[in-house]
Enzyme design. Structure first.
Site, mmCIF file in Angstrom:
data_model
loop_
_atom_site.group_PDB
_atom_site.id
_atom_site.type_symbol
_atom_site.label_atom_id
_atom_site.label_comp_id
_atom_site.label_asym_id
_atom_site.label_seq_id
_atom_site.Cartn_x
_atom_site.Cartn_y
_atom_site.Cartn_z
ATOM 1 N N HIS A 45 -69.130 11.902 -51.442
ATOM 2 C CA HIS A 45 -70.025 12.808 -52.168
ATOM 3 C C HIS A 45 -71.076 13.379 -51.215
ATOM 4 O O HIS A 45 -71.033 13.123 -49.999
ATOM 5 C CB HIS A 45 -70.641 12.126 -53.395
ATOM 6 C CG HIS A 45 -71.463 10.901 -53.092
ATOM 7 N ND1 HIS A 45 -72.515 10.902 -52.215
ATOM 8 C CD2 HIS A 45 -71.360 9.628 -53.543
ATOM 9 C CE1 HIS A 45 -73.043 9.704 -52.160
ATOM 10 N NE2 HIS A 45 -72.348 8.899 -52.945
ATOM 11 N N HIS B 292 -72.800 10.968 -48.634
ATOM 12 C CA HIS B 292 -71.963 10.605 -47.482
ATOM 13 C C HIS B 292 -71.839 11.813 -46.542
ATOM 14 O O HIS B 292 -71.871 11.677 -45.321
ATOM 15 C CB HIS B 292 -70.546 10.210 -47.924
ATOM 16 C CG HIS B 292 -70.501 9.126 -48.953
ATOM 17 N ND1 HIS B 292 -69.857 9.264 -50.160
ATOM 18 C CD2 HIS B 292 -71.033 7.877 -48.952
ATOM 19 C CE1 HIS B 292 -69.967 8.144 -50.852
ATOM 20 N NE2 HIS B 292 -70.683 7.289 -50.147
ATOM 21 N N CYS C 261 -76.408 -9.584 -55.949
ATOM 22 C CA CYS C 261 -76.134 -8.271 -56.545
ATOM 23 C C CYS C 261 -74.816 -7.781 -55.949
ATOM 24 O O CYS C 261 -74.720 -7.596 -54.731
ATOM 25 C CB CYS C 261 -77.266 -7.284 -56.238
ATOM 26 S SG CYS C 261 -76.816 -5.604 -56.714
ATOM 27 N N CYS D 154 -75.059 -4.380 -54.090
ATOM 28 C CA CYS D 154 -75.596 -4.457 -52.720
ATOM 29 C C CYS D 154 -74.743 -5.373 -51.862
ATOM 30 O O CYS D 154 -74.895 -5.384 -50.641
ATOM 31 C CB CYS D 154 -77.009 -5.026 -52.700
ATOM 32 S SG CYS D 154 -78.231 -4.023 -53.523
ATOM 33 N N CYS E 150 -82.131 -5.451 -59.823
ATOM 34 C CA CYS E 150 -81.986 -4.864 -58.495
ATOM 35 C C CYS E 150 -82.526 -3.435 -58.568
ATOM 36 O O CYS E 150 -82.084 -2.658 -59.428
ATOM 37 C CB CYS E 150 -80.515 -4.840 -58.091
ATOM 38 S SG CYS E 150 -80.213 -3.677 -56.747
ATOM 39 N N HIS F 115 -79.598 -0.787 -58.110
ATOM 40 C CA HIS F 115 -78.485 -0.694 -59.050
ATOM 41 C C HIS F 115 -78.892 -0.863 -60.506
ATOM 42 O O HIS F 115 -78.066 -0.694 -61.405
ATOM 43 C CB HIS F 115 -77.381 -1.688 -58.652
ATOM 44 C CG HIS F 115 -76.796 -1.358 -57.305
ATOM 45 N ND1 HIS F 115 -77.244 -1.930 -56.138
ATOM 46 C CD2 HIS F 115 -75.851 -0.458 -56.949
ATOM 47 C CE1 HIS F 115 -76.582 -1.411 -55.109
ATOM 48 N NE2 HIS F 115 -75.745 -0.504 -55.574
ATOM 49 N N LYS G 67 -81.154 9.814 -59.096
ATOM 50 C CA LYS G 67 -80.003 9.497 -58.243
ATOM 51 C C LYS G 67 -78.723 10.148 -58.755
ATOM 52 O O LYS G 67 -78.562 10.388 -59.940
ATOM 53 C CB LYS G 67 -79.800 7.976 -58.238
ATOM 54 C CG LYS G 67 -80.781 7.250 -57.371
ATOM 55 C CD LYS G 67 -80.516 5.775 -57.383
ATOM 56 C CE LYS G 67 -79.576 5.370 -56.271
ATOM 57 N NZ LYS G 67 -79.601 3.949 -55.982
ATOM 58 N N LYS H 225 -71.910 8.500 -60.970
ATOM 59 C CA LYS H 225 -70.743 8.882 -61.754
ATOM 60 C C LYS H 225 -71.102 8.890 -63.227
ATOM 61 O O LYS H 225 -70.744 9.797 -63.967
ATOM 62 C CB LYS H 225 -69.637 7.848 -61.520
ATOM 63 C CG LYS H 225 -68.512 8.338 -60.645
ATOM 64 C CD LYS H 225 -67.335 7.411 -60.822
ATOM 65 C CE LYS H 225 -66.657 7.163 -59.483
ATOM 66 N NZ LYS H 225 -65.786 6.009 -59.482
HETATM 67 N N1 MSP Z 1 -70.543 -0.034 -46.693
HETATM 68 C C1 MSP Z 1 -71.946 0.028 -46.600
HETATM 69 C C2 MSP Z 1 -72.376 0.356 -45.199
HETATM 70 C C3 MSP Z 1 -71.872 -0.560 -44.139
HETATM 71 S S1 MSP Z 1 -72.357 -0.016 -42.550
HETATM 72 C C4 MSP Z 1 -71.978 -1.262 -41.564
HETATM 73 C C5 MSP Z 1 -72.488 1.086 -47.556
HETATM 74 N N2 MSP Z 1 -71.631 2.034 -47.951
HETATM 75 S S2 MSP Z 1 -71.976 3.248 -48.955
HETATM 76 O O1 MSP Z 1 -70.720 3.881 -49.247
HETATM 77 O O2 MSP Z 1 -72.733 2.792 -50.050
HETATM 78 O O3 MSP Z 1 -72.799 4.248 -48.095
HETATM 79 C C6 MSP Z 1 -74.212 4.230 -48.044
HETATM 80 C C7 MSP Z 1 -74.639 5.394 -47.200
HETATM 81 O O4 MSP Z 1 -74.133 6.621 -47.758
HETATM 82 C C8 MSP Z 1 -76.136 5.641 -47.115
HETATM 83 O O5 MSP Z 1 -76.784 4.795 -46.205
HETATM 84 C C9 MSP Z 1 -76.138 7.080 -46.694
HETATM 85 O O6 MSP Z 1 -75.742 7.189 -45.375
HETATM 86 C C10 MSP Z 1 -75.068 7.665 -47.589
HETATM 87 N N3 MSP Z 1 -75.607 8.047 -48.901
HETATM 88 C C11 MSP Z 1 -75.087 7.665 -50.104
HETATM 89 N N4 MSP Z 1 -75.818 8.275 -51.088
HETATM 90 C C12 MSP Z 1 -76.803 9.022 -50.560
HETATM 91 C C13 MSP Z 1 -77.733 9.952 -51.075
HETATM 92 N N5 MSP Z 1 -77.879 10.189 -52.366
HETATM 93 N N6 MSP Z 1 -78.494 10.637 -50.195
HETATM 94 C C14 MSP Z 1 -78.342 10.499 -48.844
HETATM 95 N N7 MSP Z 1 -77.446 9.657 -48.333
HETATM 96 C C15 MSP Z 1 -76.822 8.703 -49.130
HETATM 97 O O7 MSP Z 1 -73.647 1.037 -47.869
#
Ligand code: MSP
Length: 689
Positions: free
Chosen positions: A19, A22, A127, A130, A144, A147, A308, A311
């Site tokens: 999304h 990412h 959690c 997390c 949390c 979440h 935030k 889904k």
């Molecule tokens: N799998 C772990 C990370 C392990 S790294 C060794 C994880 N994954 S995640 O799919 O939840 O990705 C989190 C990351 O996605 C955030 O730190 C950021 O880089 C990005 N983002 C997810 N949602 C976001 C927003 N709404 N805004 C900006 N970036 C965010 O955590």
């Protein structure tokens, strides 16, 4: 000792499709890597997917398929999305890769053998979202905070990593390396967590509860905790322990390994990971900071609507849909320009369209087509010879009072100044991860070039035969500026940059090219043959855009512009001169509370070229914060200390996320804007009638 640059994104969980969030992180990493390449620094970018753990096992079970098959599918979606967004990862890693599994087991064994892993019973609040135990400090109303659900109490025997043993060493490192974690607010957060005291980290799960993970090398009844597994990806991807890439990009003398994350995963990256790396160094008899990364770069969150993206709220922003609608470069530009690195930003498609039309279609798109069309009309599309002597008459001309704009094109001798000075500012901004600011510098060049066209009027020069050399010189300079702009936007908008470069006859944008601008070289030789320009960014005409333009025109006929209100970035048409305003009675005027104030503080607003944030003493208990659209007419230091007239009873509004409680009055005469002040010092708060 050649410098290198290594940047990683988090590896994303495969329980959700890619999304906006990412996409943002991964685009930032791509921009940073490209920027280093543009300077001639070897750069490597890594992303990937995080595939073990409770969360993934649960998501696969929900779909009724094996975790591996499920992970394969979603990981594939991530892998395909990145090239479609112009992102070129050098490595895409998966935690289910056999090479990664091997490295995790080898590191666990080393740390275990060195005595930093022990077996014990533990109970805590877990959690699943997390994938970690939360401390009491972290819970908000028993839930949390990320979440919104209460964690589940779990008690079991597990393996623990002696993280507490590294608290002091980590504190010391943070003190000695103030930009280890940046921006500063996140460093402070980590320091605060360290001050509260750490606990040892539970790094295993009994197989009786979870089998989807990497088996512990010293106990087959346990799998590795997902974070201990996942964080190691950053070095597995370089062939730790002795791969050539590992030396070049991590451990070697010129290496600068950096991570990029959002604030949600600060604790694992700011605490677990560096302490794991210190334990590894200790196990190998090395200095504690031997393996530590250079910087952890932390950005804020994109909010959609009220909060935030999720889904369940149905507000997930899909990057590929936006890319299909507006083009990949426009999407990348918007994200990089709109978010101030480190702070949260609100995403809205309307804002994206606004920026698209103002910054891309108007500013850069018009400049490009206008200059090249003139070059084809007047010089058959060939870049003319420069002729500084013909430009003697331009000496001393200051287009704007601001530095970096001040002397652009103002004299032949200084013809390079703006580009190389701006490129230096751009470089410094990008090295500090200030992406929006770096783009603002490039837009300064674009603005100055557009103003130069208006001022020099090449179409008028073309009518006078004795001005032919002057026209040559003007077109030569404009072509160089376009070439500089193409190179500088390449990290952000690679497709557009290449299209510009090819049209200009510059060829491909290649590593090291930005250095040539910094060295003040002209990129385009005289005689270069350009192609006819195609529109870089055709205007987007949505119903909303049209309705807004119509409303604006109607308004422009009624009211003079106000200094407290930002004018839209670039009005498409000049506002018609204001006609006589309708008469009002004195009591109507009396409803407006005008007061005298003194500006105590003034600063620019990141991402808003036209706005200044002012703190004004109005004789009240607290100074007022007012946002004024005067940044292009006053530098902050110029307005600080001045007396100004303020509409004090205006409804508060939020401009670019900054609250404004009032409006500063100014006189507008064509392009000139001057604030209204009394002709002698008077008491702040004095009534203005
Ligand atoms: N799998 C772990 C990370 C392990 S790294 C060794 C994880 N994954 S995640 O799919 O939840 O990705 C989190 C990351 O996605 C955030 O730190 C950021 O880089 C990005 N983002 C997810 N949602 C976001 C927003 N709404 N805004 C900006 N970036 C965010 O955590």
């Amino acid at each position: 000792m050649d410098k290198t640059f290594y940047i990683t994104t988090p590896i994303y969980y495969v329980n959700a499709e890619p999304h906006l969030g990412h996409a943002y992180t991964t685009i930032v990493a791509d921009v940073a890597a490209r920027f280093h390449r543009l300077l001639g620094v070897p750069a490597r970018m890594q992303t990937g997917t995080d595939e073990h753990g409770d969360k993934i096992a649960q998501a696969a079970a929900k779909e009724g398929i094996e975790p591996q098959a499920y992970a394969d599918r979603i990981s594939g979606l991530f892998r395909q999305t990145w090239p479609a967004l112009g992102i070129q990862p050098d490595n895409f890693i998966r935690t289910t890769d056999p090479g990664h599994v091997k490295v995790v087991r080898s590191i666990l064994q080393k740390v275990f053998d060195a005595g930093d892993i022990y077996f014990a019973k533990y109970g805590g609040n877990y959690c699943v979202g997390c994938e970690r135990f939360l401390t009491d400090h972290e819970l908000v109303d028993g839930k949390c905070p990320d979440h919104g659900v209460p964690p589940v109490y779990q008690e079991e025997e597990n393996y623990f990593f002696k993280m507490t043993g590294y608290t002091e060493a980590l504190k010391k490192h943070l003190q000695e390396h103030p930009d280890f974690i940046r921006p500063e607010r996140y460093r402070n957060e980590v320091l605060a967590i360290l001050e509260q005291g750490l606990e040892d980290l539970c790094i295993s799960r009994p197989k009786s509860r979870l089998t989807w993970g990497i088996e512990m090398p010293f106990d087959e009844n346990f799998v590795t905790y997902v974070w201990f597994d996942a964080l190691i990806n950053y070095i597995t991807g370089l062939g730790w322990p002795d791969g050539e890439l590992f030396q070049k990009f991590w451990a070697g003398p010129g290496a600068s390994p950096q991570h990029l994350i959002a604030k949600d995963i600060l604790k694992p990256h700011g605490i677990y990971w560096p302490t794991m790396l210190m334990a590894l160094a200790r196990a190998e008899g090395r200095e504690p900071d031997y393996y530590l990364y250079d910087h952890l770069n932390v950005h804020g969150y994109w909010q959609v609507g009220e909060g935030k993206m999720s889904k369940s709220l149905g507000n997930v922003v899909r990057p590929l849909e936006l890319k299909d609608k507006y083009g990949v470069d426009a999407f990348r530009y918007f994200l990089m320009r709109e978010m101030t690195f480190g702070l949260d930003s609100a995403f809205s498609e309307d804002l994206m369209v606004e920026r698209y039309n103002a910054d891309l279609a108007n500013d850069i798109g018009n400049l490009f087509s206008r200059v090249l069309n003139m070059l084809h009309r007047y010089r058959d599309g060939i870049v003319p010879q420069p002729c500084p002597e013909a430009a003697q008459g331009w000496q001393g001309e200051n287009i704007e009072a601001e530095p970096h704009k001040g002397h652009i094109f103002s004299s032949a001798a200084h013809q390079h100044m703006a580009s190389f000075e701006t490129a230096a500012a751009y470089k410094a901004s990008l090295e500090g991860f200030a992406f929006s600011q770096a783009l603002a510098w490039v837009w300064d060049l674009i603005d100055a070039a557009n103003k130069f066209v208006v001022r020099r009027e090449p179409w008028a020069l073309a009518k006078e035969p004795d001005k032919a050399r002057e026209l040559d010189h003007a077109l030569y300079l404009l072509c160089q500026r376009l070439a500089d702009i193409a190179v500088l936007i390449w990290p952000f908008m690679p497709e557009t940059a290449q299209a510009m470069a090819h049209t200009l006859g510059l060829g491909d944008i290649v590593p090291g090219m930005a250095q040539r601008i910094l060295d003040s070289q002209d990129l385009l030789p005289a005689g270069a043959r350009t192609a006819k320009p195609k529109a870089l960014f055709p205007r987007v005409e949505t119903d909303k855009v049209q309705a807004k333009a119509a409303k604006k025109e109607a308004k422009a006929d009624q009211a003079p512009p106000e200094a407290g209100k930002p004018q839209k970035a670039k009005p498409a048409k000049k506002a018609a001169p204001a006609g006589p305003a309708p008469e009002i009675a004195i009591d109507e005027f009396a409803r407006i509370d005008l007061k005298l104030g003194r500006v105590l503080e003034a600063e620019r607003i990141q991402g808003a070229d036209k706005l200044l944030k002012l703190l004004i003493d109005l004789g009240e208990d607290q100074p007022r914060q007012v946002v004024a659209g005067i940044a292009q007419h006053y530098a902050p230091e110029e307005i600080r200390g001045r007396q100004v007239v303020v509409v004090a009873n205006l409804k508060p509004v939020s401009l670019r996320g900054v609250e404004s409680r009032g409006m500063v009055l100014a006189c507008v005469d064509g392009g000139a804007v001057r604030v209204v002040s009394p002709d002698m010092e008077m008491k702040p708060g004095s009534k203005v009638r």
